[in-house]
Enzyme design. Structure first.
Site, PDB file in Angstrom:
ATOM      1  N   ALA A  14     -51.066  51.020 119.656  1.00 51.40           N
ATOM      2  CA  ALA A  14     -50.303  49.949 118.694  1.00 51.40           C
ATOM      3  C   ALA A  14     -49.260  50.434 117.971  1.00 51.40           C
ATOM      4  O   ALA A  14     -49.427  51.557 117.327  1.00 51.40           O
ATOM      5  CB  ALA A  14     -51.331  49.104 118.399  1.00 51.40           C
TER       6      ALA A  14
ATOM      7  N   GLY B  95     -54.285  52.148 121.251  1.00 51.73           N
ATOM      8  CA  GLY B  95     -54.076  51.172 122.355  1.00 51.73           C
ATOM      9  C   GLY B  95     -53.402  51.745 123.847  1.00 51.73           C
ATOM     10  O   GLY B  95     -53.778  51.190 124.619  1.00 51.73           O
TER      11      GLY B  95
ATOM     12  N   GLU C 260     -56.659  52.811 125.487  1.00 54.70           N
ATOM     13  CA  GLU C 260     -57.275  51.404 125.905  1.00 54.70           C
ATOM     14  C   GLU C 260     -56.488  50.600 127.073  1.00 54.70           C
ATOM     15  O   GLU C 260     -57.119  50.168 127.813  1.00 54.70           O
ATOM     16  CB  GLU C 260     -57.081  50.416 124.567  1.00 54.70           C
ATOM     17  CG  GLU C 260     -58.063  51.089 123.514  1.00 54.70           C
ATOM     18  CD  GLU C 260     -57.993  50.119 122.260  1.00 54.70           C
ATOM     19  OE1 GLU C 260     -56.841  50.123 121.601  1.00 54.70           O
ATOM     20  OE2 GLU C 260     -59.078  49.739 121.780  1.00 54.70           O
TER      21      GLU C 260
ATOM     22  N   GLU D 296     -57.684  55.639 115.751  1.00 56.30           N
ATOM     23  CA  GLU D 296     -57.871  54.676 114.804  1.00 56.30           C
ATOM     24  C   GLU D 296     -58.154  55.018 113.465  1.00 56.30           C
ATOM     25  O   GLU D 296     -57.957  54.330 112.462  1.00 56.30           O
ATOM     26  CB  GLU D 296     -58.205  53.556 115.353  1.00 56.30           C
ATOM     27  CG  GLU D 296     -57.559  52.851 116.397  1.00 56.30           C
ATOM     28  CD  GLU D 296     -57.627  53.293 118.061  1.00 56.30           C
ATOM     29  OE1 GLU D 296     -58.464  54.298 117.827  1.00 56.30           O
ATOM     30  OE2 GLU D 296     -57.485  52.548 118.748  1.00 56.30           O
TER      31      GLU D 296
HETATM   32  C1  HXC Z   1     -45.272  53.274 115.690  1.00 58.05           C
HETATM   33  C2  HXC Z   1     -44.938  55.493 116.459  1.00 58.05           C
HETATM   34  C3  HXC Z   1     -46.310  55.368 116.881  1.00 58.05           C
HETATM   35  C4  HXC Z   1     -47.214  54.072 116.935  1.00 58.05           C
HETATM   36  C5  HXC Z   1     -45.377  57.313 117.332  1.00 58.05           C
HETATM   37  N1  HXC Z   1     -44.464  56.542 116.522  1.00 58.05           N
HETATM   38  N2  HXC Z   1     -46.524  56.564 117.438  1.00 58.05           N
HETATM   39  N3  HXC Z   1     -44.511  54.235 115.817  1.00 58.05           N
HETATM   40  N4  HXC Z   1     -46.597  53.263 116.089  1.00 58.05           N
HETATM   41  N5  HXC Z   1     -48.283  54.082 117.428  1.00 58.05           N
HETATM   42  C6  HXC Z   1     -43.033  56.893 116.224  1.00 58.05           C
HETATM   43  C7  HXC Z   1     -43.193  57.797 115.006  1.00 58.05           C
HETATM   44  O1  HXC Z   1     -43.093  57.072 113.710  1.00 58.05           O
HETATM   45  C8  HXC Z   1     -41.734  58.414 115.301  1.00 58.05           C
HETATM   46  O2  HXC Z   1     -40.759  57.530 114.707  1.00 58.05           O
HETATM   47  C9  HXC Z   1     -41.639  58.478 116.686  1.00 58.05           C
HETATM   48  O3  HXC Z   1     -42.303  57.444 117.172  1.00 58.05           O
HETATM   49  C10 HXC Z   1     -41.783  59.871 117.375  1.00 58.05           C
HETATM   50  O4  HXC Z   1     -43.162  60.236 116.857  1.00 58.05           O
HETATM   51  P1  HXC Z   1     -43.514  61.471 115.930  1.00 58.05           P
HETATM   52  O5  HXC Z   1     -44.536  61.169 115.359  1.00 58.05           O
HETATM   53  O6  HXC Z   1     -42.301  62.060 115.200  1.00 58.05           O
HETATM   54  O7  HXC Z   1     -43.660  62.613 117.224  1.00 58.05           O
HETATM   55  P2  HXC Z   1     -44.756  63.803 117.187  1.00 58.05           P
HETATM   56  O8  HXC Z   1     -44.662  64.741 115.821  1.00 58.05           O
HETATM   57  O9  HXC Z   1     -44.572  64.579 118.577  1.00 58.05           O
HETATM   58  O10 HXC Z   1     -46.135  63.081 117.153  1.00 58.05           O
HETATM   59  C11 HXC Z   1     -46.785  62.633 118.315  1.00 58.05           C
HETATM   60  C12 HXC Z   1     -47.990  61.850 118.085  1.00 58.05           C
HETATM   61  C13 HXC Z   1     -47.816  60.977 116.518  1.00 58.05           C
HETATM   62  C14 HXC Z   1     -49.252  62.742 117.876  1.00 58.05           C
HETATM   63  C15 HXC Z   1     -48.101  60.863 119.346  1.00 58.05           C
HETATM   64  O11 HXC Z   1     -46.725  60.210 116.980  1.00 58.05           O
HETATM   65  C16 HXC Z   1     -48.942  60.041 116.271  1.00 58.05           C
HETATM   66  O12 HXC Z   1     -49.884  60.588 115.809  1.00 58.05           O
HETATM   67  N6  HXC Z   1     -48.669  58.661 116.527  1.00 58.05           N
HETATM   68  C17 HXC Z   1     -49.623  57.699 116.212  1.00 58.05           C
HETATM   69  C18 HXC Z   1     -50.845  57.573 117.132  1.00 58.05           C
HETATM   70  C19 HXC Z   1     -51.957  56.666 116.539  1.00 58.05           C
HETATM   71  O13 HXC Z   1     -52.546  56.895 115.626  1.00 58.05           O
HETATM   72  N7  HXC Z   1     -52.269  55.820 117.512  1.00 58.05           N
HETATM   73  C20 HXC Z   1     -53.149  54.553 117.421  1.00 58.05           C
HETATM   74  C21 HXC Z   1     -52.417  53.507 116.712  1.00 58.05           C
HETATM   75  S1  HXC Z   1     -53.539  52.447 116.249  1.00 58.05           S
HETATM   76  P3  HXC Z   1     -39.448  58.181 113.791  1.00 58.05           P
HETATM   77  O14 HXC Z   1     -38.882  56.841 113.573  1.00 58.05           O
HETATM   78  O15 HXC Z   1     -40.142  58.950 112.840  1.00 58.05           O
HETATM   79  O16 HXC Z   1     -38.597  58.830 114.769  1.00 58.05           O
HETATM   80  C22 HXC Z   1     -53.979  51.503 117.585  1.00 58.05           C
HETATM   81  C23 HXC Z   1     -54.804  50.357 117.317  1.00 58.05           C
HETATM   82  C24 HXC Z   1     -55.169  49.757 118.662  1.00 58.05           C
HETATM   83  O17 HXC Z   1     -53.504  51.850 118.655  1.00 58.05           O
HETATM   84  C25 HXC Z   1     -55.943  48.213 118.521  1.00 58.05           C
HETATM   85  C26 HXC Z   1     -54.916  47.349 117.821  1.00 58.05           C
HETATM   86  C27 HXC Z   1     -55.722  45.852 117.546  1.00 58.05           C
END
Ligand code: HXC
Length: 260
Positions: A66, A111, A114, A134
């Protein structure tokens, strides 16, 4: 449909839906979830569509979760509503009468994992990574990940994945039964299409009934599930496809299903 965050294409009975926000690794915001709900509702009732493939745009991510920037300032009630919206969107995928194949081309996190789990089948690229991170953000899965992951891999493994927030590799996801198949990234869409074509060659009614028997059955007790199966089995005998399928076998030829 005027889509901003998805690309939907169609060819020979197979629709492909691509989540298309590559700059944020296809992260899911409210608008994307609304579009997913709309597209899968439409494809579910489109008679020419037999199988749907869901994938992410670019080579790096299927869906990285998400949208964290979107979620950061949500209130408790907005968080609840966002979770419910995602759950409804994913229920639309799970409840879609057509088989849905996730072609997982990279990160499937939070997500992203999911939504993949709401699909019927999952084919992963060797480079795909899975997880429910998360916990690292101070939250828990909210798009029914605690429910679907537990049903797919069991309570013990689901708790390890959710409590540690650690990523697992595609081969490990395959070993624990989270994905059906792992293939080289370059072959991913061909493999997904091959599976979609094989499934699309079957009768649409029996596919729909098989999906219902499995998905409904797994949520209810064994005897009720078996009764539901027997009722759907009986229903097959009201279809032209049953007559064609059995005649074709007895006449030693390939069945030509009419999907009715
Ligand atoms: C918003 C995101 C994002 C996310 C990546 N980006 N994941 N933006 N939401 N979930 C954005 C980064 O901010 C970055 O933007 C660009 O995408 C590229 O990501 P990087 O982090 O620079 O890439 P990398 O270093 O290769 O790392 C990849 C990654 C990392 C390991 C996937 O991006 C990451 O950990 N993302 C978050 C994963 C996460 O925590 N997912 C769960 C979310 S909570 P910029 O502007 O800097 O280029 C969830 C809850 C669901 O899903 C339920 C809700 C009710």
């Amino acid at each position: 449909m005027n889509l901003k965050n998805l690309i939907s294409t169609y060819e020979n009975g197979i629709a492909t839906v691509t989540i298309n926000r590559p700059k944020v690794l296809n992260a899911l915001n409210k608008d994307t979830l609304l579009e997913i709900k709309e597209v899968f509702t439409k494809l579910g009732t489109d008679d020419k569509v037999k199988v749907i493939i869901l994938t992410g745009s670019g080579e790096k991510a299927f869906v990285a979760g998400a949208d964290i920037a979107f979620m950061q300032s949500l209130s408790a009630i907005e968080g609840f509503e966002f979770a419910k919206l995602g759950q409804e969107a994913f229920m639309t995928i799970e409840g879609c009468p057509k088989p849905v194949i996730a072609a997982i081309n990279g990160f499937a996190l939070g997500g992203g994992n999911e939504i993949a789990m709401a699909c019927d089948l999952r084919i992963a690229a060797e480079t795909a990574r899975f997880g429910q991170p998360e916990i690292n953000l101070g939250i828990i899965p909210g798009f029914a990940g605690t429910q679907r992951l537990t049903r797919l891999v069991g309570k013990t493994k689901a708790k390890e994945i959710i409590y540690t927030g650690a990523m697992i590799e595609a081969q490990e996801a395959h070993r624990i039964g989270l994905v059906n198949k792992v293939v080289p990234l370059v072959d991913l869409m061909d493999e997904a299409l091959k599976m979609a074509e094989l499934i699309a060659s079957k009768g649409a009614v029996s596919l729909k009934l098989a999906k219902s028997a499995i998905d409904t059955g797994v949520e209810i007790d064994f005897h009720s599930g078996s009764l539901h199966e027997a009722q759907l089995f009986g229903l097959c005998f009201s279809t032209e496809d049953q007559k064609e399928g059995m005649s074709a076998f007895l006449e030693k030829r390939k069945a030509k299903f009419k999907n009715k």
